[in-house]
Design a protein around this motif. Structure first.
Motif, mmCIF file in Angstrom:
data_model
loop_
_atom_site.group_PDB
_atom_site.id
_atom_site.type_symbol
_atom_site.label_atom_id
_atom_site.label_comp_id
_atom_site.label_asym_id
_atom_site.label_seq_id
_atom_site.Cartn_x
_atom_site.Cartn_y
_atom_site.Cartn_z
ATOM 1 N N UNK A 16 -41.273 -16.025 12.521
ATOM 2 C CA UNK A 16 -41.931 -16.424 11.275
ATOM 3 C C UNK A 16 -41.253 -17.643 10.668
ATOM 4 N N UNK A 17 -41.982 -18.337 9.816
ATOM 5 C CA UNK A 17 -41.355 -19.411 9.070
ATOM 6 C C UNK A 17 -40.343 -18.817 8.103
ATOM 7 N N UNK A 18 -39.195 -19.483 7.970
ATOM 8 C CA UNK A 18 -38.103 -18.962 7.150
ATOM 9 C C UNK A 18 -37.340 -20.137 6.544
ATOM 10 N N UNK A 19 -36.514 -19.896 5.518
ATOM 11 C CA UNK A 19 -35.760 -20.985 4.890
ATOM 12 C C UNK A 19 -34.932 -21.772 5.906
ATOM 13 N N UNK A 20 -34.861 -23.078 5.655
ATOM 14 C CA UNK A 20 -34.222 -23.993 6.604
ATOM 15 C C UNK A 20 -33.780 -25.220 5.819
ATOM 16 N N UNK A 21 -32.618 -25.735 6.100
ATOM 17 C CA UNK A 21 -32.174 -26.985 5.480
ATOM 18 C C UNK A 21 -31.910 -28.019 6.558
ATOM 19 N N UNK A 22 -32.174 -29.273 6.213
ATOM 20 C CA UNK A 22 -31.938 -30.385 7.130
ATOM 21 C C UNK A 22 -31.729 -31.639 6.296
ATOM 22 N N UNK A 23 -31.349 -32.720 6.946
ATOM 23 C CA UNK A 23 -31.084 -33.977 6.245
ATOM 24 C C UNK A 23 -32.230 -34.963 6.452
ATOM 25 N N UNK A 24 -32.744 -35.499 5.352
ATOM 26 C CA UNK A 24 -33.670 -36.624 5.424
ATOM 27 C C UNK A 24 -32.901 -37.915 5.160
ATOM 28 N N UNK A 25 -33.425 -39.010 5.680
ATOM 29 C CA UNK A 25 -32.796 -40.305 5.457
ATOM 30 C C UNK A 25 -32.908 -40.713 3.992
ATOM 31 N N UNK A 26 -31.963 -41.501 3.527
ATOM 32 C CA UNK A 26 -32.118 -42.168 2.249
ATOM 33 C C UNK A 26 -33.158 -43.274 2.409
ATOM 34 N N UNK A 27 -33.809 -43.679 1.327
ATOM 35 C CA UNK A 27 -34.853 -44.705 1.454
ATOM 36 C C UNK A 27 -34.299 -46.025 1.976
ATOM 37 N N UNK A 28 -34.974 -46.564 3.012
ATOM 38 C CA UNK A 28 -34.689 -47.912 3.467
ATOM 39 C C UNK A 28 -35.429 -48.913 2.599
ATOM 40 N N UNK A 29 -35.364 -50.203 2.952
ATOM 41 C CA UNK A 29 -35.972 -51.237 2.101
ATOM 42 C C UNK A 29 -37.452 -51.018 1.824
ATOM 43 N N UNK A 30 -38.220 -50.457 2.784
ATOM 44 C CA UNK A 30 -39.663 -50.307 2.603
ATOM 45 C C UNK A 30 -40.085 -48.858 2.338
ATOM 46 N N UNK A 31 -39.109 -47.999 2.056
ATOM 47 C CA UNK A 31 -39.383 -46.571 1.941
ATOM 48 C C UNK A 31 -39.622 -46.121 0.507
ATOM 49 N N UNK A 32 -40.362 -45.016 0.414
ATOM 50 C CA UNK A 32 -40.620 -44.338 -0.852
ATOM 51 C C UNK A 32 -40.096 -42.911 -0.721
ATOM 52 N N UNK A 33 -39.241 -42.500 -1.645
ATOM 53 C CA UNK A 33 -38.738 -41.127 -1.679
ATOM 54 C C UNK A 33 -39.604 -40.327 -2.651
ATOM 55 N N UNK A 34 -40.001 -39.132 -2.224
ATOM 56 C CA UNK A 34 -40.966 -38.332 -2.988
ATOM 57 C C UNK A 34 -40.445 -36.912 -3.130
ATOM 58 N N UNK A 35 -40.406 -36.410 -4.373
ATOM 59 C CA UNK A 35 -40.199 -34.990 -4.593
ATOM 60 C C UNK A 35 -41.559 -34.317 -4.474
ATOM 61 N N UNK A 36 -41.676 -33.353 -3.562
ATOM 62 C CA UNK A 36 -42.956 -32.723 -3.271
ATOM 63 C C UNK A 36 -43.236 -31.618 -4.290
#
Length: 355
Positions: A16-36
């Protein structure tokens, strides 16, 4: 640099799907960071997480119907600012240079193929992309959409990023509008949006369904009528009358009775991919009325933005049932039974609160 991200993931097809943590990249020059804030639950999520489609990469964090708020932008970002309400759909990248990408049809990218929001190659950190069943995502600005709906509607906007564009694109491409009789096959997550959008375009809309009990809902959503597709007399009465039929059913079924409902030069468009092939066609049904059978895959980024703006203009959102993240496995089981009207949407805040 990276940021720890809280998510739900499947570690294998049978878990089943279960809690999981991982690392996302910090925003690069053309990136947008979004809180979902919200993420819709698509049947594709289930197929992928449960390994029902070949090629699932684990751990799998599904989710490609994302709405949230911009929290940071890269130095070269010109389209978005902190605080904007935005969406992310099924794609987060493509080759950008092939004829399809040049035409704004990134979903048909022939260079690298489009990069899925999950289960695609991650060129930034390696491995594969991880989707919207998470509290945070970072996406190139060219694959981020502006959401103009009111805050109270945002959860119901999330499914537009897949179900909305999957139906809008073929309806627009094949000319649904005033004076056109359009059929929608199936009244599920895709079909109910097809009815709403085709009606808003000005078409006369009819639903084909095996379930007579869905008639009232079909009319409420904007259809003129519901045709019971397993009733031979009802189907015969519709022979040669439809300009366009949008078939949203992903299960194998006989296409011939539906094709016979098309006028000369009419088209039936398939947007569902069945687990088993459809039965062989009677080619004469096509040949003797110059009918066409076609397919369609989501839509490009520009068209997805157009769809969001169209839905905002016409007051369209998806009919949803909100769930907490911890309910996702139950939601999957209910989806298998078609026990949802018409799209589950995850309140991502519930995951943060439970953590």
């Amino acid at each position: 640099m990276t940021r720890e991200t809280l998510a739900y993931a499947a570690q294998a097809p049978t878990t089943p799907l279960a809690p999981f943590t991982f690392d996302r990249r910090d925003p690069g020059p053309r990136d947008v960071a979004i809180d979902i804030a919200y993420c819709g639950v698509c049947h594709s999520d289930l197929h992928t997480a449960r390994g029902e489609w070949a090629g699932t990469l684990f751990p799998c964090v599904p989710g490609h119907e994302i709405v949230g708020t911009v929290t940071a932008v890269g130095s070269e970002v010109t389209k978005f600012a902190v605080g904007d309400t935005v969406g992310v759909g099924c794609m987060v990248d493509s080759c950008r240079t092939c004829p399809s990408c040049d035409a704004g049809e990134e979903q048909y990218c022939t260079g690298t193929g489009f990069v899925g929001t999950y289960n695609g190659p991650d060129k930034h950190l390696g491995g594969h992309t991880l989707g919207g069943y998470s509290d945070h995502i970072v996406v190139d600005q060219d694959f981020v959409l502006t959401v103009r709906h009111d805050a109270a509607d945002l959860a119901a906007v999330a499914p537009l990023l897949c179900a909305g564009i999957t139906t809008y694109s073929p309806l627009k491409h094949w000319g649904a509008g005033p004076g056109k009789k359009v059929g929608i096959v199936g009244l599920g997550g895709l079909g109910h949006m097809g009815v709403k959008i085709a009606a808003a375009m000005g078409a006369e809309v009819h639903v084909f369904s095996t379930s007579p009990g869905k008639r009232d809902d079909a009319l409420r959503l904007g259809a003129t009528d519901l045709i019971v597709s397993k009733d031979a007399d009802q189907m015969a009465a519709q022979a040669g009358t439809f300009d366009l039929i949008l078939n949203t059913v992903a299960a194998s079924h006989d296409l011939d009775p539906l094709l016979a409902c098309l006028k000369r030069d009419g088209t039936m468009v398939l947007v569902g991919v069945p687990e088993h092939p459809h039965p062989a066609l009677n080619i004469g049904t096509l040949v003797f009325a110059r009918r066409a059978l076609a397919g369609s895959l989501i839509g490009g980024i520009a068209e997805t933005q157009e769809m969001l703006d169209f839905c905002h203009q016409h007051g369209l959102t998806s009919d949803i049932e909100m769930i907490d993240m911890a309910e996702i496995n139950t939601a999957y089981d209910r989806m298998v039974k078609s026990d949802v009207k018409y799209r589950f949407v995850i309140d991502i805040a519930s995951m943060k609160q439970a953590a």
